[in-house]
Design a protein around this motif. Structure first.
Motif, PDB file in Angstrom:
ATOM      1  N   GLU A 181       1.026   4.196  -3.161  1.00  0.00           N
ATOM      2  CA  GLU A 181       0.653   4.921  -2.526  1.00  0.00           C
ATOM      3  C   GLU A 181       1.852   6.296  -3.281  1.00  0.00           C
ATOM      4  O   GLU A 181       1.469   7.506  -3.675  1.00  0.00           O
ATOM      5  CB  GLU A 181       0.350   5.386  -1.023  1.00  0.00           C
ATOM      6  N   THR A 201       0.983  -1.446  -0.052  1.00  0.00           N
ATOM      7  CA  THR A 201       0.094   0.089  -0.249  1.00  0.00           C
ATOM      8  C   THR A 201       0.891   1.295  -0.458  1.00  0.00           C
ATOM      9  O   THR A 201       0.459   2.122  -0.735  1.00  0.00           O
ATOM     10  CB  THR A 201      -1.258  -0.120   1.061  1.00  0.00           C
ATOM     11  N   GLU A 202       1.720   1.307   0.953  1.00  0.00           N
ATOM     12  CA  GLU A 202       2.988   2.376   1.003  1.00  0.00           C
ATOM     13  C   GLU A 202       3.408   2.631  -0.652  1.00  0.00           C
ATOM     14  O   GLU A 202       3.606   3.759  -0.729  1.00  0.00           O
ATOM     15  CB  GLU A 202       3.957   2.644   1.993  1.00  0.00           C
ATOM     16  N   ALA A 222       1.515   6.806  -6.719  1.00  0.00           N
ATOM     17  CA  ALA A 222       0.428   7.948  -7.479  1.00  0.00           C
ATOM     18  C   ALA A 222       0.434   9.367  -6.858  1.00  0.00           C
ATOM     19  O   ALA A 222       0.052  10.070  -7.862  1.00  0.00           O
ATOM     20  CB  ALA A 222      -0.493   7.190  -6.564  1.00  0.00           C
ATOM     21  N   ALA A 223       1.059   9.454  -5.748  1.00  0.00           N
ATOM     22  CA  ALA A 223       1.397  10.500  -5.602  1.00  0.00           C
ATOM     23  C   ALA A 223       2.438  11.313  -6.520  1.00  0.00           C
ATOM     24  O   ALA A 223       2.852  12.604  -6.125  1.00  0.00           O
ATOM     25  CB  ALA A 223       2.088  10.988  -4.596  1.00  0.00           C
ATOM     26  N   ALA A 266      -5.291   3.253  -6.657  1.00  0.00           N
ATOM     27  CA  ALA A 266      -4.994   4.208  -6.863  1.00  0.00           C
ATOM     28  C   ALA A 266      -5.007   4.652  -7.814  1.00  0.00           C
ATOM     29  O   ALA A 266      -4.019   5.325  -8.540  1.00  0.00           O
ATOM     30  CB  ALA A 266      -3.500   3.560  -5.942  1.00  0.00           C
TER      31      ALA A 266
END
Length: 293
Positions: free
Chosen positions: A28, A24-25, A31-32, A60
Motif C-alpha cells: 500500500e 499489505t502495508e 502504491a500510494a 494494488a
C-alpha cells in the motif's frame, strides 16, 4: 509532501526498506507513492502463500520485480549441498508463484562463518575452493531454474562481506560465474551499495549489457559513519557518497530498461512510517536516478 511528477513505473520498493511493515502495508505504501512494483522477500511469501501474496500485489496495481533471496551455495558437505538445492528449488517455485522471473542470489560466505561474528572452530578459509563450489551449485541449479521459467540473479556483495555473506565481490566475478549458462537462466543485479567502488564497474556493466545478463538494478546510498552493523549502513539515495547519475547512465547505456528497486537496510529508516519512507524513495528516485536512465 506530494508525490513526484516523474514517471515512477520503473520504481520499485524492495520490502526490506520497510522491514517492520506487513506485506499489505508495504504494498500500500508503494502504491500510494506512485511506484510500479515491489521486490518481495521469501518470508513474506511463505507467510501468506504465493498465490495470496501475488494477489495482494496485483490488487494494488503493482507487479513483483524480484524475490529475495536464494543462494547460500558454499556448503562443503553432501548434506549441505542437498539442502542448498532443495531450498533454492523452493525459492524458484515461490518466484513463479508470485509472478516474477528474478530470484536474487547471495552466494554465501566461507563454510563455518556466521554474520558479523568471528570464525567458529573448523571454519573453511579456502576462498578459492569456496568459489569453485558456487560454480558447481549453479550447474546443479540452472536446469531447475529453467524448468520453473525463472532466473538466478547473482548479486556480488562488497568485499567486506566476503567472509560471512558472499565470496563473490565484483560484477566481473558474477559475470564469469554466469557465463556458462543462458542469460535467461543466470543473470546479475547491479546493486549500487555493493559495486559503486569498483574501478572496473563501467566495463563490467557494459559487458553485462552485451551479454544480456542485467536482471535488476538496485539503488541505495553508501553512508558514513558505519552503523554498528555494517550491513545496515545503507541510506536513502542522495544522502551518501554514490554517484547515481554516472552509474545509472552506465546501466542505461548497457541497454537495461527494467525495474529499479530501492533496497535499504537502516535501523533509522526502518523506524519511520512505511508511507513516509516510500514517498522519500520515490522522490529520491525521481531526482537522482530517473533523469539518467
Amino acid at each position: 509532501m506530494s508525490a513526484p511528477s516523474a514517471d515512477l513505473s520503473r520504481c520499485s520498493l524492495n520490502t526490506a526498506t520497510v522491514k517492520h511493515a506487513s506485506l499489505t502495508e508495504a504494498v500500500e505504501a508503494a502504491a500510494a507513492a506512485g511506484m510500479g512494483g515491489v521486490g518481495l522477500w521469501r518470508h513474506q511469501v511463505q507467510e501468506h502463500g504465493a498465490e495470496t501474496a501475488r494477489k495482494i500485489v496485483e490488487d494494488a496495481g503493482l507487479h513483483v520485480t524480484s524475490l529475495c533471496r536464494g543462494g547460500f551455495l558454499t556448503a562443503s558437505t553432501d548434506e549441505g549441498v542437498r539442502d542448498a538445492i532443495a531450498e533454492n528449488t523452493r525459492a524458484f517455485e515461490e518466484a513463479a508463484g508470485v509472478g516474477t522471473r528474478e530470484v536474487v542470489f547471495v552466494v554465501g560466505g566461507l563454510p563455518g562463518s556466521s554474520p558479523e561474528a568471528p570464525p567458529s572452530p573448523g571454519t573453511d578459509r579456502d576462498v578459492v575452493a569456496t568459489r569453485a563450489r558456487v560454480a558447481d551449485r549453479l550447474a546443479d541449479l540452472a536446469p531447475i531454474a529453467a524448468q520453473h521459467d525463472v532466473r538466478i540473479v547473482l548479486e556480488p556483495l562488497h568485499p567486506m562481506f566476503a567472509a560471512d555473506r558472499a565470496v563473490v565481490s565484483t560484477l566481473g566475478q558474477a559475470l564469469d560465474l554466469a557465463a556458462p549458462f543462458d542469460p535467461s537462466t543466470v543473470g546479475v543485479v547491479v546493486d549500487t551499495y555493493h559495486v559503486w567502488w569498483d574501478p572496473a564497474l563501467q566495463d563490467s556493466i557494459a559487458r553485462a549489457g552485451r551479454e544480456g545478463r542485467i536482471a535488476g538494478y538496485q539503488v541505495c546510498d553508501w553512508n558514513l559513519p558505519f552503523a554498528t552493523t555494517a550491513l545496515n549502513s545503507r541510506g536513502h539515495v542522495g544522502d551518501g557518497y554514490i554517484d547515481f547519475a554516472t552509474v545509472s547512465s552506465w546501466v542505461r547505456d548497457a541497454g537495461y530498461t527494467g525495474d529499479v528497486e530501492t533496497e535499504i537496510f537502516n535501523e533509522g529508516i526502518w523506524a519511520a512510517p512505511p508511507v513516509e519512507t516510500a514517498r522519500t524513495v520515490a522522490e529520491r528516485y525521481a531526482e537522482h536516478v530517473a533523469p539518467h536512465l
